[in-house]
Design a protein around this motif. Structure first.
Motif, PDB file in Angstrom:
ATOM      1  N   VAL A   6       0.856  -1.186   0.000  1.00  9.06           N
ATOM      2  CA  VAL A   6       0.000   0.000   0.000  1.00  9.06           C
ATOM      3  C   VAL A   6       0.890   1.233   0.000  1.00  9.06           C
ATOM      4  O   VAL A   6       1.870   1.295   0.767  1.00  9.06           O
ATOM      5  CB  VAL A   6      -0.922   0.020   1.249  1.00  9.06           C
ATOM      6  N   ASN A   7       0.545   2.190  -0.823  1.00  8.49           N
ATOM      7  CA  ASN A   7       1.252   3.462  -0.880  1.00  8.49           C
ATOM      8  C   ASN A   7       2.740   3.249  -1.173  1.00  8.49           C
ATOM      9  O   ASN A   7       3.601   3.709  -0.427  1.00  8.49           O
ATOM     10  CB  ASN A   7       1.041   4.251   0.406  1.00  8.49           C
ATOM     11  N   GLY A   8       3.017   2.527  -2.224  1.00  5.78           N
ATOM     12  CA  GLY A   8       4.404   2.311  -2.632  1.00  5.78           C
ATOM     13  C   GLY A   8       5.202   1.468  -1.661  1.00  5.78           C
ATOM     14  O   GLY A   8       6.375   1.734  -1.422  1.00  5.78           O
ATOM     15  N   ASN A   9       4.576   0.475  -1.068  1.00  7.89           N
ATOM     16  CA  ASN A   9       5.216  -0.457  -0.139  1.00  7.89           C
ATOM     17  C   ASN A   9       5.565   0.182   1.208  1.00  7.89           C
ATOM     18  O   ASN A   9       6.307  -0.374   2.004  1.00  7.89           O
ATOM     19  CB  ASN A   9       6.460  -1.094  -0.765  1.00  7.89           C
ATOM     20  N   GLU A  10       5.013   1.347   1.472  1.00  8.32           N
ATOM     21  CA  GLU A  10       5.213   2.029   2.760  1.00  8.32           C
ATOM     22  C   GLU A  10       4.357   1.378   3.846  1.00  8.32           C
ATOM     23  O   GLU A  10       4.704   1.390   5.023  1.00  8.32           O
ATOM     24  CB  GLU A  10       4.831   3.499   2.575  1.00  8.32           C
ATOM     25  N   HIS A  11       3.232   0.812   3.425  1.00  5.45           N
ATOM     26  CA  HIS A  11       2.292   0.139   4.326  1.00  5.45           C
ATOM     27  C   HIS A  11       1.965  -1.224   3.734  1.00  5.45           C
ATOM     28  O   HIS A  11       2.119  -1.441   2.537  1.00  5.45           O
ATOM     29  CB  HIS A  11       1.011   0.971   4.495  1.00  5.45           C
ATOM     30  N   ARG A  12       1.473  -2.126   4.585  1.00  7.73           N
ATOM     31  CA  ARG A  12       1.132  -3.470   4.131  1.00  7.73           C
ATOM     32  C   ARG A  12      -0.260  -3.834   4.618  1.00  7.73           C
ATOM     33  O   ARG A  12      -0.660  -3.486   5.730  1.00  7.73           O
ATOM     34  CB  ARG A  12       2.116  -4.508   4.679  1.00  7.73           C
ATOM     35  N   LEU A  13      -0.985  -4.566   3.781  1.00  5.97           N
ATOM     36  CA  LEU A  13      -2.302  -5.078   4.118  1.00  5.97           C
ATOM     37  C   LEU A  13      -2.243  -6.596   3.919  1.00  5.97           C
ATOM     38  O   LEU A  13      -1.817  -7.065   2.863  1.00  5.97           O
ATOM     39  CB  LEU A  13      -3.348  -4.457   3.195  1.00  5.97           C
ATOM     40  N   ILE A  14      -2.622  -7.342   4.959  1.00  7.68           N
ATOM     41  CA  ILE A  14      -2.698  -8.798   4.856  1.00  7.68           C
ATOM     42  C   ILE A  14      -4.172  -9.170   4.882  1.00  7.68           C
ATOM     43  O   ILE A  14      -4.918  -8.718   5.750  1.00  7.68           O
ATOM     44  CB  ILE A  14      -1.966  -9.504   6.009  1.00  7.68           C
ATOM     45  N   ALA A  15      -4.571  -9.992   3.928  1.00  2.58           N
ATOM     46  CA  ALA A  15      -5.972 -10.397   3.841  1.00  2.58           C
ATOM     47  C   ALA A  15      -6.060 -11.887   3.570  1.00  2.58           C
ATOM     48  O   ALA A  15      -5.239 -12.452   2.846  1.00  2.58           O
ATOM     49  CB  ALA A  15      -6.682  -9.631   2.738  1.00  2.58           C
ATOM     50  N   ILE A  16      -7.068 -12.507   4.176  1.00  2.00           N
ATOM     51  CA  ILE A  16      -7.412 -13.884   3.858  1.00  2.00           C
ATOM     52  C   ILE A  16      -8.363 -13.813   2.668  1.00  2.00           C
ATOM     53  O   ILE A  16      -9.380 -13.115   2.718  1.00  2.00           O
ATOM     54  CB  ILE A  16      -8.083 -14.591   5.046  1.00  2.00           C
TER      55      ILE A  16
END
Length: 121
Positions: free
Chosen positions: A78-88
């Motif tokens: 997210v946002n150029g790899n600045e943030h991460r989202l993990i989802a099932i």
């Protein structure tokens, strides 16, 4: 034309309903403390909501940088790899459960294949 995926023994027909994302409130809470990621998260949400994924290959066409980490979990930058989202991701039920949303440094402290969502009170 439906794509045959190794996870399924048959081709899945296109589905007309939208993908369920659980939960939008997780994204909204995160945006309230990190407003600069609003555009990136809104784009991820819109793309995912209208997706017609039946397998890993379909997801990768929408999010080439997404990584499968086991236990039906995918990591999205997210946002150029600045943030991460993990989802099932449950392709067969067209349902996505957000289990983690944080900065890259916070992501480095969790096990992406086993992390479970815990709401901060």
């Amino acid at each position: 034309m439906p794509i045959r995926c190794s996870r399924y023994s048959r081709s899945l027909p296109p589905l007309s309903r939208m993908t369920a994302i659980i939960s939008k409130s997780t994204i909204n809470r995160y945006i309230s403390s990190h407003p600069h990621v609003r555009q990136s998260l809104d784009q991820w949400y819109r793309t995912t909501k209208k997706s017609d994924w039946s397998c890993h290959a379909d997801l990768k066409r929408s999010f080439n940088s997404a990584d499968y980490v086991g236990n039906d979990r995918y990591v999205f930058n997210v946002n150029g790899n600045e943030h991460r989202l993990i989802a099932i991701v449950h392709f067969d039920r067209r349902t996505i459960y957000i289990v983690f949303l944080g900065t890259h440094s916070e992501y480095n402290k969790v096990n992406a294949s086993t992390v479970n969502y815990k709401r901060k009170l």
